[in-house]
Scaffold this motif. Structure first.
Motif, PDB file in Angstrom:
ATOM      1  N   GLU A 131      -0.656  45.284 -48.404  1.00 18.58           N
ATOM      2  CA  GLU A 131      -0.964  44.023 -49.087  1.00 18.58           C
ATOM      3  C   GLU A 131      -0.399  42.921 -48.188  1.00 18.58           C
ATOM      4  OE1 GLU A 131      -2.650  43.411 -51.890  1.00 18.58           O
ATOM      5  OE2 GLU A 131      -2.991  45.521 -52.354  1.00 18.58           O
ATOM      6  N   VAL A 132      -1.275  42.122 -47.585  1.00 20.40           N
ATOM      7  CA  VAL A 132      -0.804  41.141 -46.618  1.00 20.40           C
ATOM      8  C   VAL A 132      -0.391  39.837 -47.269  1.00 20.40           C
ATOM      9  CG1 VAL A 132      -2.077  42.080 -44.667  1.00 20.40           C
ATOM     10  CG2 VAL A 132      -3.123  40.329 -46.058  1.00 20.40           C
ATOM     11  N   ASN A 133       0.537  39.181 -46.601  1.00 12.83           N
ATOM     12  CA  ASN A 133       0.995  37.856 -46.992  1.00 12.83           C
ATOM     13  C   ASN A 133       1.442  37.139 -45.722  1.00 12.83           C
ATOM     14  OD1 ASN A 133       3.766  38.615 -46.450  1.00 12.83           O
ATOM     15  ND2 ASN A 133       3.707  39.723 -48.395  1.00 12.83           N
ATOM     16  N   ALA A 134       1.903  35.925 -45.864  1.00 13.87           N
ATOM     17  CA  ALA A 134       2.278  35.120 -44.688  1.00 13.87           C
ATOM     18  C   ALA A 134       3.376  35.777 -43.868  1.00 13.87           C
ATOM     19  CB  ALA A 134       2.696  33.723 -45.135  1.00 13.87           C
ATOM     20  N   SER A 135       4.270  36.520 -44.512  1.00 12.39           N
ATOM     21  CA  SER A 135       5.398  37.089 -43.779  1.00 12.39           C
ATOM     22  C   SER A 135       5.053  38.365 -43.007  1.00 12.39           C
ATOM     23  CB  SER A 135       6.580  37.349 -44.720  1.00 12.39           C
ATOM     24  OG  SER A 135       6.247  38.345 -45.655  1.00 12.39           O
ATOM     25  N   ASN A 136       4.016  39.090 -43.406  1.00  6.25           N
ATOM     26  CA  ASN A 136       3.714  40.341 -42.694  1.00  6.25           C
ATOM     27  C   ASN A 136       2.373  40.346 -41.967  1.00  6.25           C
ATOM     28  OD1 ASN A 136       1.813  40.727 -44.740  1.00  6.25           O
ATOM     29  ND2 ASN A 136       2.709  42.619 -45.496  1.00  6.25           N
ATOM     30  N   PHE A 137       1.590  39.300 -42.096  1.00  7.48           N
ATOM     31  CA  PHE A 137       0.249  39.319 -41.508  1.00  7.48           C
ATOM     32  C   PHE A 137       0.279  39.409 -39.985  1.00  7.48           C
ATOM     33  CE2 PHE A 137      -3.702  37.561 -39.877  1.00  7.48           C
ATOM     34  CZ  PHE A 137      -4.616  38.359 -40.541  1.00  7.48           C
ATOM     35  N   ASP A 138       1.133  38.617 -39.352  1.00  6.20           N
ATOM     36  CA  ASP A 138       1.139  38.612 -37.889  1.00  6.20           C
ATOM     37  C   ASP A 138       1.522  39.963 -37.300  1.00  6.20           C
ATOM     38  OD1 ASP A 138       0.181  36.029 -37.593  1.00  6.20           O
ATOM     39  OD2 ASP A 138       2.174  35.146 -37.664  1.00  6.20           O
ATOM     40  N   SER A 139       2.303  40.759 -38.035  1.00  2.92           N
ATOM     41  CA  SER A 139       2.647  42.100 -37.535  1.00  2.92           C
ATOM     42  C   SER A 139       1.408  42.989 -37.466  1.00  2.92           C
ATOM     43  CB  SER A 139       3.740  42.738 -38.387  1.00  2.92           C
ATOM     44  OG  SER A 139       3.262  43.015 -39.680  1.00  2.92           O
ATOM     45  N   LEU A 140       0.418  42.737 -38.336  1.00  2.00           N
ATOM     46  CA  LEU A 140      -0.829  43.509 -38.279  1.00  2.00           C
ATOM     47  C   LEU A 140      -1.576  43.270 -36.970  1.00  2.00           C
ATOM     48  CD1 LEU A 140      -2.372  43.121 -41.846  1.00  2.00           C
ATOM     49  CD2 LEU A 140      -1.481  45.196 -40.818  1.00  2.00           C
ATOM     50  N   LEU A 141      -1.430  42.077 -36.439  1.00  2.00           N
ATOM     51  CA  LEU A 141      -2.127  41.748 -35.190  1.00  2.00           C
ATOM     52  C   LEU A 141      -1.580  42.539 -34.006  1.00  2.00           C
ATOM     53  CD1 LEU A 141      -2.421  37.882 -35.626  1.00  2.00           C
ATOM     54  CD2 LEU A 141      -4.056  39.645 -36.290  1.00  2.00           C
ATOM     55  N   GLN A 142      -0.393  43.131 -34.177  1.00  2.00           N
ATOM     56  CA  GLN A 142       0.220  43.917 -33.113  1.00  2.00           C
ATOM     57  C   GLN A 142      -0.159  45.393 -33.177  1.00  2.00           C
ATOM     58  OE1 GLN A 142       1.810  42.004 -30.928  1.00  2.00           O
ATOM     59  NE2 GLN A 142       1.390  40.309 -32.326  1.00  2.00           N
ATOM     60  N   GLU A 143      -0.883  45.796 -34.212  1.00  2.00           N
ATOM     61  CA  GLU A 143      -1.264  47.203 -34.387  1.00  2.00           C
ATOM     62  C   GLU A 143      -2.090  47.697 -33.205  1.00  2.00           C
ATOM     63  OE1 GLU A 143      -0.673  49.569 -36.648  1.00  2.00           O
ATOM     64  OE2 GLU A 143       0.392  48.388 -38.131  1.00  2.00           O
ATOM     65  N   GLN A 144      -1.856  48.952 -32.840  1.00  2.00           N
ATOM     66  CA  GLN A 144      -2.638  49.576 -31.776  1.00  2.00           C
ATOM     67  C   GLN A 144      -4.046  49.933 -32.253  1.00  2.00           C
ATOM     68  OE1 GLN A 144      -1.536  49.922 -28.545  1.00  2.00           O
ATOM     69  NE2 GLN A 144       0.117  48.656 -29.340  1.00  2.00           N
ATOM     70  N   LEU A 145      -4.143  50.332 -33.513  1.00  2.00           N
ATOM     71  CA  LEU A 145      -5.444  50.678 -34.099  1.00  2.00           C
ATOM     72  C   LEU A 145      -6.158  49.420 -34.577  1.00  2.00           C
ATOM     73  CD1 LEU A 145      -4.365  53.705 -36.340  1.00  2.00           C
ATOM     74  CD2 LEU A 145      -5.592  53.814 -34.168  1.00  2.00           C
ATOM     75  N   PRO A 146      -7.480  49.469 -34.695  1.00  2.00           N
ATOM     76  CA  PRO A 146      -8.198  48.353 -35.318  1.00  2.00           C
ATOM     77  C   PRO A 146      -7.707  48.163 -36.757  1.00  2.00           C
ATOM     78  CG  PRO A 146      -9.738  49.851 -34.249  1.00  2.00           C
ATOM     79  CD  PRO A 146      -8.399  50.521 -34.234  1.00  2.00           C
ATOM     80  N   VAL A 147      -7.758  46.932 -37.229  1.00  4.57           N
ATOM     81  CA  VAL A 147      -7.292  46.595 -38.575  1.00  4.57           C
ATOM     82  C   VAL A 147      -8.459  46.025 -39.380  1.00  4.57           C
ATOM     83  CG1 VAL A 147      -5.700  45.184 -39.928  1.00  4.57           C
ATOM     84  CG2 VAL A 147      -4.970  46.083 -37.701  1.00  4.57           C
ATOM     85  N   LEU A 148      -8.699  46.600 -40.551  1.00  2.00           N
ATOM     86  CA  LEU A 148      -9.702  46.086 -41.478  1.00  2.00           C
ATOM     87  C   LEU A 148      -8.963  45.288 -42.543  1.00  2.00           C
ATOM     88  CD1 LEU A 148     -12.606  46.081 -42.752  1.00  2.00           C
ATOM     89  CD2 LEU A 148     -11.862  48.092 -44.033  1.00  2.00           C
ATOM     90  N   VAL A 149      -9.264  43.986 -42.628  1.00  2.00           N
ATOM     91  CA  VAL A 149      -8.646  43.136 -43.638  1.00  2.00           C
ATOM     92  C   VAL A 149      -9.700  42.803 -44.688  1.00  2.00           C
ATOM     93  CG1 VAL A 149      -7.383  41.012 -44.112  1.00  2.00           C
ATOM     94  CG2 VAL A 149      -7.098  42.143 -41.895  1.00  2.00           C
ATOM     95  N   ASP A 150      -9.422  43.192 -45.930  1.00 10.64           N
ATOM     96  CA  ASP A 150     -10.295  42.926 -47.065  1.00 10.64           C
ATOM     97  C   ASP A 150      -9.795  41.655 -47.737  1.00 10.64           C
ATOM     98  OD1 ASP A 150     -11.783  42.929 -49.402  1.00 10.64           O
ATOM     99  OD2 ASP A 150     -10.908  44.786 -50.200  1.00 10.64           O
ATOM    100  N   PHE A 151     -10.543  40.560 -47.586  1.00 12.67           N
ATOM    101  CA  PHE A 151     -10.218  39.298 -48.263  1.00 12.67           C
ATOM    102  C   PHE A 151     -10.876  39.330 -49.635  1.00 12.67           C
ATOM    103  CE2 PHE A 151      -9.684  38.244 -43.801  1.00 12.67           C
ATOM    104  CZ  PHE A 151      -8.537  37.460 -43.807  1.00 12.67           C
ATOM    105  N   TRP A 152     -10.086  39.197 -50.698  1.00  9.05           N
ATOM    106  CA  TRP A 152     -10.563  39.376 -52.062  1.00  9.05           C
ATOM    107  C   TRP A 152      -9.788  38.463 -53.021  1.00  9.05           C
ATOM    108  CZ3 TRP A 152      -7.586  41.287 -56.178  1.00  9.05           C
ATOM    109  CH2 TRP A 152      -6.263  41.582 -55.844  1.00  9.05           C
TER     110      TRP A 152
END
Length: 106
Positions: free
Chosen positions: A6-27
């Motif tokens: 569950e993304v928020n302002a404090s953890n979103f940028d860490s997702l950008l560092q993932e080695q795997l592709p990231v699917l973000v579901d905006f809902w």
């Protein structure tokens, strides 16, 4: 069941560092089509575990992230590779079509 972040302002940028592709579901909780797509996204998270990281972003609680990615309607699924957008899927669609669109970016 695969972990879904569950993304928020404090953890979103860490997702950008993932080695795997990231699917973000905006809902949003009030969005009917979002509620239709959500269980499909959950299934895809399980099926593509190890190939894809799945995250969900509540646009009501994280308007800054939605604006950063130009999300104008929901549901919107954004696939990020190396921190950059690789594909965008807008609107509800059946699972086979959704998988086809996701596979294009993997």
């Amino acid at each position: 069941m695969a972990a879904i972040t569950e993304v928020n302002a404090s953890n979103f940028d860490s997702l950008l560092q993932e080695q795997l592709p990231v699917l973000v579901d905006f809902w949003a909780p009030w969005c009917g089509p979002c509620r239709m797509v959500s269980p499909i996204v959950d299934q895809i998270a399980d099926e593509l575990a190890g190939r894809l990281v799945v995250a969900k972003c509540n646009v009501d609680e994280n308007q800054d992230i939605a604006m950063r990615y130009g999300v104008m309607s929901i549901p919107t699924l954004v696939i990020l590779k190396g921190g950059a957008e690789a594909n965008r899927i807008v609107g509800a669609m059946p699972k086979p079509k959704l998988l086809e669109e996701i596979e294009k970016a993997l």
